[in-house]
Design a protein around this motif. Sequence first.
Motif, PDB file in Angstrom:
ATOM      1  N   GLY A 124       0.735  -1.134  -0.072  1.00  0.00           N
ATOM      2  CA  GLY A 124      -0.067   0.019  -0.045  1.00  0.00           C
ATOM      3  C   GLY A 124       0.877   1.444   0.069  1.00  0.00           C
ATOM      4  N   CYS A 125       0.346   2.260  -0.307  1.00  0.00           N
ATOM      5  CA  CYS A 125       0.930   3.634  -0.289  1.00  0.00           C
ATOM      6  C   CYS A 125       0.330   4.791   0.535  1.00  0.00           C
ATOM      7  CB  CYS A 125       0.797   4.207  -1.693  1.00  0.00           C
ATOM      8  SG  CYS A 125       1.710   3.239  -3.125  1.00  0.00           S
ATOM      9  N   VAL A 126       1.183   5.601   0.831  1.00  0.00           N
ATOM     10  CA  VAL A 126       0.866   6.606   2.360  1.00  0.00           C
ATOM     11  C   VAL A 126       1.845   7.936   1.803  1.00  0.00           C
ATOM     12  CG1 VAL A 126       0.663   4.676   3.889  1.00  0.00           C
ATOM     13  CG2 VAL A 126       3.114   5.911   3.577  1.00  0.00           C
ATOM     14  N   SER A 127       1.206   8.963   2.598  1.00  0.00           N
ATOM     15  CA  SER A 127       1.791  10.250   2.576  1.00  0.00           C
ATOM     16  C   SER A 127       2.025  10.425   4.134  1.00  0.00           C
ATOM     17  CB  SER A 127       1.007  11.313   2.103  1.00  0.00           C
ATOM     18  OG  SER A 127       1.386  12.489   2.175  1.00  0.00           O
ATOM     19  N   LEU A 128       3.260  11.254   4.377  1.00  0.00           N
ATOM     20  CA  LEU A 128       3.673  11.432   5.542  1.00  0.00           C
ATOM     21  C   LEU A 128       3.380  13.005   5.836  1.00  0.00           C
ATOM     22  CD1 LEU A 128       7.057   9.392   5.942  1.00  0.00           C
ATOM     23  CD2 LEU A 128       4.716   8.860   6.560  1.00  0.00           C
ATOM     24  N   ASP A 129       2.713  13.300   6.794  1.00  0.00           N
ATOM     25  CA  ASP A 129       2.109  14.750   7.479  1.00  0.00           C
ATOM     26  C   ASP A 129       3.728  15.459   7.414  1.00  0.00           C
ATOM     27  OD1 ASP A 129       3.128  13.491   9.515  1.00  0.00           O
ATOM     28  OD2 ASP A 129       1.474  14.280  10.774  1.00  0.00           O
TER      29      ASP A 129
ATOM     30  N   VAL B 262       7.812   4.229  10.617  1.00  0.00           N
ATOM     31  CA  VAL B 262       6.752   4.748  11.378  1.00  0.00           C
ATOM     32  C   VAL B 262       5.976   3.866  11.744  1.00  0.00           C
ATOM     33  CG1 VAL B 262       6.953   6.811   9.670  1.00  0.00           C
ATOM     34  CG2 VAL B 262       5.345   5.158   9.262  1.00  0.00           C
ATOM     35  N   PHE B 263       5.068   4.452  12.898  1.00  0.00           N
ATOM     36  CA  PHE B 263       3.968   3.654  13.311  1.00  0.00           C
ATOM     37  C   PHE B 263       2.862   3.915  12.722  1.00  0.00           C
ATOM     38  CE2 PHE B 263       6.326   3.868  17.736  1.00  0.00           C
ATOM     39  CZ  PHE B 263       6.881   2.844  17.527  1.00  0.00           C
TER      40      PHE B 263
ATOM     41  N   VAL C   5       3.287  10.822  10.824  1.00  0.00           N
ATOM     42  CA  VAL C   5       2.025  10.047  10.799  1.00  0.00           C
ATOM     43  C   VAL C   5       1.759   9.808   9.341  1.00  0.00           C
ATOM     44  CG1 VAL C   5      -0.422   9.965  11.513  1.00  0.00           C
ATOM     45  CG2 VAL C   5       1.218  11.041  13.056  1.00  0.00           C
ATOM     46  N   PRO C   6       1.509   8.555   8.929  1.00  0.00           N
ATOM     47  CA  PRO C   6       1.248   7.920   7.547  1.00  0.00           C
ATOM     48  C   PRO C   6      -0.350   8.002   7.519  1.00  0.00           C
ATOM     49  CG  PRO C   6       1.472   6.155   8.953  1.00  0.00           C
ATOM     50  CD  PRO C   6       1.831   7.288   9.928  1.00  0.00           C
ATOM     51  N   VAL C   7      -0.578   8.450   6.308  1.00  0.00           N
ATOM     52  CA  VAL C   7      -2.027   8.483   5.754  1.00  0.00           C
ATOM     53  C   VAL C   7      -2.063   7.632   4.408  1.00  0.00           C
ATOM     54  CG1 VAL C   7      -4.219   9.939   5.037  1.00  0.00           C
ATOM     55  CG2 VAL C   7      -2.238  10.544   6.744  1.00  0.00           C
TER      56      VAL C   7
ATOM     57  N   TYR D 247       5.245   7.368  -0.248  1.00  0.00           N
ATOM     58  CA  TYR D 247       6.095   5.964   0.134  1.00  0.00           C
ATOM     59  C   TYR D 247       5.004   4.696  -0.061  1.00  0.00           C
ATOM     60  CZ  TYR D 247       9.256   9.563   2.215  1.00  0.00           C
ATOM     61  OH  TYR D 247      10.127  10.334   2.507  1.00  0.00           O
ATOM     62  N   ARG D 248       5.787   3.901  -0.281  1.00  0.00           N
ATOM     63  CA  ARG D 248       5.231   2.477  -0.347  1.00  0.00           C
ATOM     64  C   ARG D 248       5.678   1.485   0.769  1.00  0.00           C
ATOM     65  NH1 ARG D 248       2.868  -0.117  -4.795  1.00  0.00           N
ATOM     66  NH2 ARG D 248       3.713   1.457  -6.172  1.00  0.00           N
TER      67      ARG D 248
END
Length: 378
Positions: A72-77, A125-126, A85-87, A99-100
């Motif tokens: 899955g993919c996320v963005s970091l604030d 990250v958590f 914090v990943p979203v 990020y993947r």
Amino acid sequence: MHDNRSDPPLPAAPPDPAQPSEPVLPPEPRQSWARRWWVLVVLAVVIVLGGAAVLVAALTTQPERLAFPIGGCVSLDNAAAVDAVPVEYDCADSYKAQYRITAREQVVYPIPTACVKYSEATKAVFPPADPGSKPKVVLCLAPTRFNTSDPGQLQPGDCIDVQKSGDIINRVDCGFAPKPEKVVAIEIHTKVPAQQSCQDQPTARSAFAQSSLGGRAVVVCTVSTDPLSIHNAKVGDCADGKSSKTIPCTDAKADQRVLSVHVLNRTPARPECPDDMGASGSFTTSNQNTDLVLLLCTGPADPNSSHYAVVGDCIGENDRNSSSAAATFRVDCGDPRAVYQVVDRHDSDDNSCPAGAGASLTYPPGVTTGSTVCLRRR
């Protein structure tokens, strides 16, 4: 006597009893099409309801979707923060899918140690947790190609804009102005400053490093895309010392000629150019995060400079009243301007010459140990 009476007639045979006939059934009444249609409707409803029941049963027995799955993919604030914090976002989102998730690991401290075994990971990250609850997993993140500022996503052939000696690296179009650096290779080193940077990349002329996951370093080996950059200079090229650009040796601004090119993984020892006869200067580039150093040894742009005089050469003078070596030049011995001939040259500015030498040229130490050219008047 003849009896004329006839015999009485025989009684007639009784008629055949009548054969019983098949019973005739009354015609079956025809079912109406309306009744058949309702039967089909009822049957269809039963099938649909049955299928829906099966579907509901299947859905209620399926496990709940895993949040933040591998792949899955996320963005970091705040990607630079330890507690970023990943979203979650769709991996096709070119703006948010920065990020993947490459792995999910058990919680250990310090957090980055959970992910250092993954060479492509640059963040650990958590996932978000409910207030008061403890994290149960560490997400190991690798930058996607949508992420243009994390050097971990770079590939050979990419072009980058480098600022602040490599503290800021952004992937850009290779037509970007000013001329960007082109990536030759990406290396992972144990720490910053990185040692032995790009030593296996013979075409690399620069190296930049950024601290990454767990303190390790992402090293970017590059070469300039600017064909006139001094970083791309070759032996025999000439340069303008003021602009650090290569220019034609016939250009009046050309004041340096490249005598040798060295890519080192150390600070050059002094003198930097002991093996380059006629060397009078040097050009070096480096940065504090790697040990790669580009060293160019240079001499006068004019190939007839007396810096390059060897035994047997002839020397002319621009000014007979001057005692400066700069006032002399190499010239063909058949030229009437040839006043002296070189009888000895050695690497020291001791001005010691053999008997019979009536003049000498001395060059002080600098990038060389200095030199003395001994002359005999013709």
